[in-house]
Write a protein that holds these residues in place. Structure first.
Motif, PDB file in Angstrom:
ATOM      1  N   ASN A  33      -1.613   4.188   0.918  1.00  0.00           N
ATOM      2  CA  ASN A  33      -2.676   5.317   1.168  1.00  0.00           C
ATOM      3  C   ASN A  33      -2.864   5.461   2.868  1.00  0.00           C
ATOM      4  O   ASN A  33      -2.360   4.416   3.180  1.00  0.00           O
ATOM      5  N   ARG A  34      -2.275   6.672   3.576  1.00  0.00           N
ATOM      6  CA  ARG A  34      -2.983   6.393   5.360  1.00  0.00           C
ATOM      7  C   ARG A  34      -4.536   6.034   4.993  1.00  0.00           C
ATOM      8  O   ARG A  34      -5.366   7.401   4.238  1.00  0.00           O
ATOM      9  N   GLN A  35      -4.951   5.836   6.070  1.00  0.00           N
ATOM     10  CA  GLN A  35      -6.701   5.896   6.204  1.00  0.00           C
ATOM     11  C   GLN A  35      -7.623   7.034   6.688  1.00  0.00           C
ATOM     12  O   GLN A  35      -8.422   6.878   6.602  1.00  0.00           O
ATOM     13  N   PHE A  36      -6.533   7.914   6.941  1.00  0.00           N
ATOM     14  CA  PHE A  36      -7.309   9.180   6.980  1.00  0.00           C
ATOM     15  C   PHE A  36      -6.032  10.428   6.345  1.00  0.00           C
ATOM     16  O   PHE A  36      -5.455  10.155   5.820  1.00  0.00           O
ATOM     17  N   LYS A  37      -6.858  11.406   6.675  1.00  0.00           N
ATOM     18  CA  LYS A  37      -6.080  13.046   6.154  1.00  0.00           C
ATOM     19  C   LYS A  37      -5.580  14.074   6.871  1.00  0.00           C
ATOM     20  O   LYS A  37      -6.349  13.474   8.230  1.00  0.00           O
ATOM     21  N   ASN A  38      -4.616  14.247   6.217  1.00  0.00           N
ATOM     22  CA  ASN A  38      -4.209  15.084   6.920  1.00  0.00           C
ATOM     23  C   ASN A  38      -4.769  17.147   7.684  1.00  0.00           C
ATOM     24  O   ASN A  38      -5.868  16.793   7.165  1.00  0.00           O
ATOM     25  N   ALA A  39      -4.542  17.229   8.787  1.00  0.00           N
ATOM     26  CA  ALA A  39      -4.868  18.608   9.223  1.00  0.00           C
ATOM     27  C   ALA A  39      -5.643  20.042   7.661  1.00  0.00           C
ATOM     28  O   ALA A  39      -6.825  20.382   7.531  1.00  0.00           O
ATOM     29  N   ASN A  40      -4.975  19.524   6.565  1.00  0.00           N
ATOM     30  CA  ASN A  40      -5.312  19.422   5.197  1.00  0.00           C
ATOM     31  C   ASN A  40      -6.347  19.646   4.682  1.00  0.00           C
ATOM     32  O   ASN A  40      -7.019  19.705   3.481  1.00  0.00           O
ATOM     33  N   GLY A  41      -6.843  17.937   4.802  1.00  0.00           N
ATOM     34  CA  GLY A  41      -7.586  17.835   4.185  1.00  0.00           C
ATOM     35  C   GLY A  41      -7.261  16.808   3.131  1.00  0.00           C
ATOM     36  O   GLY A  41      -7.775  16.213   2.532  1.00  0.00           O
ATOM     37  N   ASP A  42      -5.692  16.621   3.415  1.00  0.00           N
ATOM     38  CA  ASP A  42      -5.126  15.482   1.623  1.00  0.00           C
ATOM     39  C   ASP A  42      -4.401  14.015   2.072  1.00  0.00           C
ATOM     40  O   ASP A  42      -4.582  14.287   3.557  1.00  0.00           O
ATOM     41  N   ARG A  43      -5.042  13.515   1.849  1.00  0.00           N
ATOM     42  CA  ARG A  43      -4.353  12.241   2.045  1.00  0.00           C
ATOM     43  C   ARG A  43      -3.057  12.017   2.070  1.00  0.00           C
ATOM     44  O   ARG A  43      -1.813  12.566   1.196  1.00  0.00           O
ATOM     45  N   GLU A  44      -2.095  11.620   3.233  1.00  0.00           N
ATOM     46  CA  GLU A  44      -1.156  10.938   2.998  1.00  0.00           C
ATOM     47  C   GLU A  44      -1.151   9.957   2.271  1.00  0.00           C
ATOM     48  O   GLU A  44      -1.807   9.318   2.630  1.00  0.00           O
ATOM     49  N   ALA A  45       0.501   9.369   1.502  1.00  0.00           N
ATOM     50  CA  ALA A  45       0.696   7.860   2.302  1.00  0.00           C
ATOM     51  C   ALA A  45       2.161   7.679   2.851  1.00  0.00           C
ATOM     52  O   ALA A  45       2.825   8.609   2.801  1.00  0.00           O
ATOM     53  N   ASP A  46       1.960   6.428   3.001  1.00  0.00           N
ATOM     54  CA  ASP A  46       3.693   6.129   3.137  1.00  0.00           C
ATOM     55  C   ASP A  46       3.925   4.915   2.171  1.00  0.00           C
ATOM     56  O   ASP A  46       3.422   4.133   1.643  1.00  0.00           O
ATOM     57  N   PHE A  47       5.619   4.811   1.907  1.00  0.00           N
ATOM     58  CA  PHE A  47       6.673   4.827   0.915  1.00  0.00           C
ATOM     59  C   PHE A  47       6.987   3.198   1.833  1.00  0.00           C
ATOM     60  O   PHE A  47       8.044   3.866   1.896  1.00  0.00           O
ATOM     61  N   ILE A  48       6.629   2.532   1.108  1.00  0.00           N
ATOM     62  CA  ILE A  48       7.166   0.939   1.786  1.00  0.00           C
ATOM     63  C   ILE A  48       8.193   0.311   1.160  1.00  0.00           C
ATOM     64  O   ILE A  48       7.649  -0.272  -0.091  1.00  0.00           O
ATOM     65  N   ASN A  49       9.103  -0.002   1.555  1.00  0.00           N
ATOM     66  CA  ASN A  49       9.531  -0.902   0.834  1.00  0.00           C
ATOM     67  C   ASN A  49       9.695  -1.846   1.364  1.00  0.00           C
ATOM     68  O   ASN A  49       9.007  -2.105   2.282  1.00  0.00           O
ATOM     69  N   CYS A  50       9.689  -3.221   0.056  1.00  0.00           N
ATOM     70  CA  CYS A  50       9.420  -4.199   0.180  1.00  0.00           C
ATOM     71  C   CYS A  50      10.314  -5.057  -0.735  1.00  0.00           C
ATOM     72  O   CYS A  50      10.959  -5.073  -1.638  1.00  0.00           O
ATOM     73  N   VAL A  51      10.120  -5.920  -0.464  1.00  0.00           N
ATOM     74  CA  VAL A  51      11.260  -7.414  -0.820  1.00  0.00           C
ATOM     75  C   VAL A  51      10.274  -9.300  -1.266  1.00  0.00           C
ATOM     76  O   VAL A  51       9.088  -9.459  -0.612  1.00  0.00           O
ATOM     77  N   ILE A  52      10.466  -9.745  -2.359  1.00  0.00           N
ATOM     78  CA  ILE A  52      10.403 -10.715  -3.278  1.00  0.00           C
ATOM     79  C   ILE A  52      10.748 -11.696  -3.596  1.00  0.00           C
ATOM     80  O   ILE A  52      11.423 -10.941  -3.813  1.00  0.00           O
ATOM     81  N   TRP A  53      10.783 -13.472  -3.377  1.00  0.00           N
ATOM     82  CA  TRP A  53      11.226 -13.989  -3.269  1.00  0.00           C
ATOM     83  C   TRP A  53      11.019 -15.490  -4.454  1.00  0.00           C
ATOM     84  O   TRP A  53       9.938 -14.730  -4.595  1.00  0.00           O
ATOM     85  N   ARG A  54      12.113 -16.076  -5.329  1.00  0.00           N
ATOM     86  CA  ARG A  54      11.959 -16.747  -6.230  1.00  0.00           C
ATOM     87  C   ARG A  54      10.642 -16.641  -7.245  1.00  0.00           C
ATOM     88  O   ARG A  54      10.623 -15.763  -7.928  1.00  0.00           O
ATOM     89  N   GLN A  55      10.369 -17.744  -8.093  1.00  0.00           N
ATOM     90  CA  GLN A  55       9.030 -17.301  -9.010  1.00  0.00           C
ATOM     91  C   GLN A  55       8.227 -16.428  -8.835  1.00  0.00           C
ATOM     92  O   GLN A  55       7.696 -15.590 -10.000  1.00  0.00           O
ATOM     93  N   GLN A  56       7.822 -15.886  -7.402  1.00  0.00           N
ATOM     94  CA  GLN A  56       6.739 -15.100  -6.903  1.00  0.00           C
ATOM     95  C   GLN A  56       7.527 -13.299  -7.783  1.00  0.00           C
ATOM     96  O   GLN A  56       6.964 -12.202  -8.223  1.00  0.00           O
ATOM     97  N   ALA A  57       9.327 -13.418  -7.148  1.00  0.00           N
ATOM     98  CA  ALA A  57       9.915 -12.423  -7.601  1.00  0.00           C
ATOM     99  C   ALA A  57       9.975 -12.302  -9.214  1.00  0.00           C
ATOM    100  O   ALA A  57       9.671 -11.181  -9.721  1.00  0.00           O
ATOM    101  N   GLU A  58       9.935 -13.520  -9.757  1.00  0.00           N
ATOM    102  CA  GLU A  58      10.342 -13.129 -10.924  1.00  0.00           C
ATOM    103  C   GLU A  58       8.690 -12.976 -11.857  1.00  0.00           C
ATOM    104  O   GLU A  58       8.741 -12.138 -13.061  1.00  0.00           O
ATOM    105  N   ASN A  59       7.504 -13.229 -11.457  1.00  0.00           N
ATOM    106  CA  ASN A  59       6.496 -12.931 -11.696  1.00  0.00           C
ATOM    107  C   ASN A  59       5.819 -11.569 -11.722  1.00  0.00           C
ATOM    108  O   ASN A  59       5.459 -10.593 -12.938  1.00  0.00           O
ATOM    109  N   LEU A  60       6.244 -10.935 -10.488  1.00  0.00           N
ATOM    110  CA  LEU A  60       6.669  -9.059 -10.496  1.00  0.00           C
ATOM    111  C   LEU A  60       7.060  -8.481 -11.110  1.00  0.00           C
ATOM    112  O   LEU A  60       6.527  -7.741 -12.113  1.00  0.00           O
ATOM    113  N   ALA A  61       8.029  -8.871 -11.184  1.00  0.00           N
ATOM    114  CA  ALA A  61       9.284  -8.247 -12.243  1.00  0.00           C
ATOM    115  C   ALA A  61       8.718  -8.595 -13.527  1.00  0.00           C
ATOM    116  O   ALA A  61       8.524  -7.267 -14.418  1.00  0.00           O
TER     117      ALA A  61
END
Length: 150
Positions: A33-61
């Motif tokens: 979520n963005r920290q602010f609302k748009n002109a219509n009063g709605d919250r917008e979200a950013d869709f962020i691509n991420c990558v994680i490696w090694r043991q943390q990658a297996e744990n997340l999956a």
């Protein structure tokens, strides 16, 4: 150097793969979520691509599925490659160092309530699944609907 966490919901199940050197790597996308609302009063979200490696990658999956609320810390990375048409393609993503589940599977509604026969004297009997759920006895978080990306 202080890292700021990103908190969001997984937009799809994480994808676990292994490199030829047998290093685990998981890719996923977070709706933040963005920290602010748009002109219509709605919250917008950013869709962020991420990558994680090694043991943390297996744990997340293994632990996180689409819709799970997670927090990550990491760094922004830009890489590039040449596609099949010979064009240079740039990719910006967050390389996560670590993640944290911010709600239990019970809170997400993924775990059925045990039948009355599974309780004795108001104590829940433990099952193998309970011993692997680090959030089984956690306190609920106070998250408002305005804080969620959906």
């Amino acid at each position: 150097m202080q890292q700021n966490p990103l908190v969001g919901r997984l937009t799809r199940d994480p994808e676990l793969r292994y490199t030829p050197q047998n290093q685990a790597v998981t890719t996923f996308s977070l709706a933040v979520n963005r920290q602010f609302k748009n002109a219509n009063g709605d919250r917008e979200a950013d869709f962020i691509n991420c990558v994680i490696w090694r043991q943390q990658a297996e744990n997340l999956a293994n632990w996180a599925k689409k819709g799970a609320l997670i927090g990550i810390t990491g760094r922004i990375q830009t890489r590039n490659y040449e596609n099949q048409q010979g064009q240079r393609v740039y990719v910006t993503e967050v390389v996560a160092d670590s993640f944290q589940m911010l709600e239990s599977r019970q809170e997400r509604g993924n775990v059925p309530t045990p039948p009355p026969s599974a309780t004795q004297n108001n104590q829940k009997q433990s099952s193998p699944a309970d011993s692997h759920d680090p959030f089984a006895n956690s306190e609920p978080m106070n998250i408002q609907d305005d804080d969620l990306p959906f």
